[in-house]
Motif scaffolding. Structure first.
Motif, PDB file in Angstrom:
ATOM      1  N   ASN A   1      -3.213   8.928 -20.245  1.00  0.00           N
ATOM      2  CA  ASN A   1      -2.304   9.999 -19.878  1.00  0.00           C
ATOM      3  C   ASN A   1      -1.010   9.849 -20.685  1.00  0.00           C
ATOM      4  O   ASN A   1       0.036   9.517 -20.131  1.00  0.00           O
ATOM      5  N   PRO A   2      -1.074  10.098 -22.014  1.00  0.00           N
ATOM      6  CA  PRO A   2       0.090   9.841 -22.865  1.00  0.00           C
ATOM      7  C   PRO A   2       1.324  10.673 -22.520  1.00  0.00           C
ATOM      8  O   PRO A   2       2.431  10.325 -22.919  1.00  0.00           O
ATOM      9  N   LYS A   3       1.162  11.737 -21.760  1.00  0.00           N
ATOM     10  CA  LYS A   3       2.318  12.556 -21.379  1.00  0.00           C
ATOM     11  C   LYS A   3       3.039  12.020 -20.138  1.00  0.00           C
ATOM     12  O   LYS A   3       4.037  12.581 -19.713  1.00  0.00           O
ATOM     13  N   SER A   4       2.545  10.920 -19.596  1.00  0.00           N
ATOM     14  CA  SER A   4       3.130  10.386 -18.358  1.00  0.00           C
ATOM     15  C   SER A   4       4.164   9.286 -18.605  1.00  0.00           C
ATOM     16  O   SER A   4       4.437   8.493 -17.714  1.00  0.00           O
ATOM     17  N   VAL A   5       4.780   9.289 -19.777  1.00  0.00           N
ATOM     18  CA  VAL A   5       5.706   8.219 -20.148  1.00  0.00           C
ATOM     19  C   VAL A   5       6.822   8.059 -19.118  1.00  0.00           C
ATOM     20  O   VAL A   5       7.118   6.946 -18.684  1.00  0.00           O
ATOM     21  N   ARG A   6       7.434   9.159 -18.698  1.00  0.00           N
ATOM     22  CA  ARG A   6       8.536   9.070 -17.727  1.00  0.00           C
ATOM     23  C   ARG A   6       8.034   8.581 -16.379  1.00  0.00           C
ATOM     24  O   ARG A   6       8.711   7.800 -15.707  1.00  0.00           O
ATOM     25  N   ALA A   7       6.872   9.034 -15.979  1.00  0.00           N
ATOM     26  CA  ALA A   7       6.300   8.580 -14.701  1.00  0.00           C
ATOM     27  C   ALA A   7       5.965   7.089 -14.765  1.00  0.00           C
ATOM     28  O   ALA A   7       6.134   6.366 -13.779  1.00  0.00           O
ATOM     29  N   VAL A   8       5.506   6.628 -15.919  1.00  0.00           N
ATOM     30  CA  VAL A   8       5.242   5.197 -16.102  1.00  0.00           C
ATOM     31  C   VAL A   8       6.550   4.424 -15.951  1.00  0.00           C
ATOM     32  O   VAL A   8       6.601   3.392 -15.277  1.00  0.00           O
ATOM     33  N   GLY A   9       7.626   4.932 -16.551  1.00  0.00           N
ATOM     34  CA  GLY A   9       8.929   4.288 -16.421  1.00  0.00           C
ATOM     35  C   GLY A   9       9.388   4.226 -14.978  1.00  0.00           C
ATOM     36  O   GLY A   9       9.886   3.198 -14.513  1.00  0.00           O
ATOM     37  N   ALA A  10       9.203   5.317 -14.253  1.00  0.00           N
ATOM     38  CA  ALA A  10       9.604   5.349 -12.840  1.00  0.00           C
ATOM     39  C   ALA A  10       8.776   4.364 -12.016  1.00  0.00           C
ATOM     40  O   ALA A  10       9.313   3.633 -11.175  1.00  0.00           O
ATOM     41  N   ALA A  11       7.473   4.319 -12.254  1.00  0.00           N
ATOM     42  CA  ALA A  11       6.602   3.385 -11.528  1.00  0.00           C
ATOM     43  C   ALA A  11       6.974   1.944 -11.870  1.00  0.00           C
ATOM     44  O   ALA A  11       6.990   1.069 -11.002  1.00  0.00           O
ATOM     45  N   ASN A  12       7.275   1.707 -13.134  1.00  0.00           N
ATOM     46  CA  ASN A  12       7.671   0.375 -13.576  1.00  0.00           C
ATOM     47  C   ASN A  12       8.908  -0.086 -12.809  1.00  0.00           C
ATOM     48  O   ASN A  12       9.005  -1.239 -12.397  1.00  0.00           O
ATOM     49  N   GLY A  13       9.841   0.829 -12.604  1.00  0.00           N
ATOM     50  CA  GLY A  13      11.064   0.512 -11.886  1.00  0.00           C
ATOM     51  C   GLY A  13      10.860   0.235 -10.407  1.00  0.00           C
ATOM     52  O   GLY A  13      11.728  -0.329  -9.750  1.00  0.00           O
ATOM     53  N   GLN A  14       9.714   0.628  -9.861  1.00  0.00           N
ATOM     54  CA  GLN A  14       9.399   0.407  -8.450  1.00  0.00           C
ATOM     55  C   GLN A  14       8.479  -0.793  -8.230  1.00  0.00           C
ATOM     56  O   GLN A  14       8.029  -1.033  -7.110  1.00  0.00           O
ATOM     57  N   ASN A  15       8.181  -1.518  -9.281  1.00  0.00           N
ATOM     58  CA  ASN A  15       7.288  -2.677  -9.203  1.00  0.00           C
ATOM     59  C   ASN A  15       7.772  -3.663  -8.126  1.00  0.00           C
ATOM     60  O   ASN A  15       8.866  -4.195  -8.243  1.00  0.00           O
ATOM     61  N   PRO A  16       6.959  -3.918  -7.102  1.00  0.00           N
ATOM     62  CA  PRO A  16       7.399  -4.824  -6.042  1.00  0.00           C
ATOM     63  C   PRO A  16       7.238  -6.312  -6.371  1.00  0.00           C
ATOM     64  O   PRO A  16       7.742  -7.156  -5.632  1.00  0.00           O
ATOM     65  N   LEU A  17       6.546  -6.617  -7.455  1.00  0.00           N
ATOM     66  CA  LEU A  17       6.252  -8.021  -7.763  1.00  0.00           C
ATOM     67  C   LEU A  17       6.851  -8.419  -9.112  1.00  0.00           C
ATOM     68  O   LEU A  17       6.148  -8.630 -10.105  1.00  0.00           O
ATOM     69  N   ALA A  18       8.181  -8.524  -9.118  1.00  0.00           N
ATOM     70  CA  ALA A  18       8.891  -8.908 -10.338  1.00  0.00           C
ATOM     71  C   ALA A  18       8.309 -10.204 -10.891  1.00  0.00           C
ATOM     72  O   ALA A  18       7.888 -11.076 -10.139  1.00  0.00           O
ATOM     73  N   ILE A  19       8.280 -10.298 -12.183  1.00  0.00           N
ATOM     74  CA  ILE A  19       7.798 -11.449 -12.955  1.00  0.00           C
ATOM     75  C   ILE A  19       6.273 -11.561 -12.868  1.00  0.00           C
ATOM     76  O   ILE A  19       5.599 -11.642 -13.886  1.00  0.00           O
ATOM     77  N   VAL A  20       5.720 -11.539 -11.666  1.00  0.00           N
ATOM     78  CA  VAL A  20       4.270 -11.690 -11.473  1.00  0.00           C
ATOM     79  C   VAL A  20       3.533 -10.512 -12.102  1.00  0.00           C
ATOM     80  O   VAL A  20       2.542 -10.698 -12.812  1.00  0.00           O
TER      81      VAL A  20
END
Length: 163
Positions: A104-123
Motif C-alpha cells: 500500500n505505497p500510498k499509505s505513507v502518512r498512515a504508516v507514520g501515524a501508526a509508527n507514532g502509536q507503537n506501544p512497544l518502544a525499542i522492542v
C-alpha cells in the motif's frame, strides 16, 4: 491483570507492562517517583522482556523473541507494528519502504501515524524508520533517544590500527 516493572536503561527509566498473555507496552517513563525494579521483584510475566531488554542494552541481543499482547491497535496499526520487526538491527527503512511492504505505497502518512502509536518502544523498532532521504524524523520517545538508538545499533568501527 496487568503488571508493571521499571528498567534502568542508558536512555532513562523504561516501564514494562504486561500480563500472562504477553508484553503489552514498553515506554520511556517521564514521571518521578519510580525507581528500577530489581530483577527478583519483576513480576514473572515481565521477566523475559526485562531480561531481553537488559541483554539488548548490554549488546548481547539484536532481535527480541517475546509474546506480545498490546492493549490497543487497529488491524492496520498492527500490520505496521509487525512490519517493524522485519527491520534488522543496524538497518533503517523509510516510511515508504514500510508502506510498500504492506502493498500500500500510498499509505505513507498512515504508516507514520501508526509508527507514532507503537506501544512497544525499542522492542518493535520504530526508531529504525527514517525519512525517505535518510533523515531522522519524529520519535515518540524524543529525537535524542532515536539518534542514540540508531548510533548504538551501528557496528563498531575501528579507527587507525595504532591509535
Amino acid at each position: 491483570m496487568n503488571a508493571t516493572a521499571y528498567l534502568d536503561s542508558p536512555l532513562g527509566l523504561l516501564s514494562l507492562t504486561g500480563s500472562d498473555a504477553g508484553l503489552s507496552a514498553v515506554s520511556f517513563h517521564h514521571t518521578e517517583g519510580h525507581s528500577p525494579t530489581g530483577f527478583g521483584a519483576v513480576p514473572v510475566c515481565l521477566r523475559e522482556g526485562y531480561r531481553q531488554l537488559q541483554a539488548y542494552f548490554g549488546r548481547e541481543l539484536r532481535a527480541f523473541n517475546l509474546t506480545y499482547a498490546p492493549d490497543f491497535g487497529t488491524d492496520f496499526q498492527r500490520q505496521v507494528w509487525q512490519a517493524l520487526t522485519g527491520i534488522a538491527y543496524g538497518r533503517t527503512a523509510s516510511y515508504l519502504d514500510v508502506a510498500k511492504l504492506l502493498n500500500n505505497p500510498k499509505s505513507v502518512r498512515a504508516v507514520g501515524a501508526a509508527n507514532g502509536q507503537n506501544p512497544l518502544a525499542i522492542v518493535w523498532p520504530c526508531h529504525r524508520v527514517v525519512g525517505a532521504d535518510g533523515s531522522l524524523t519524529g520519535y515518540a520517545g524524543g529525537m535524542h533517544r532515536k539518534k542514540w538508538l540508531l548510533e548504538f545499533e551501528q557496528p563498531v568501527r575501528q579507527g587507525g590500527l595504532f591509535g
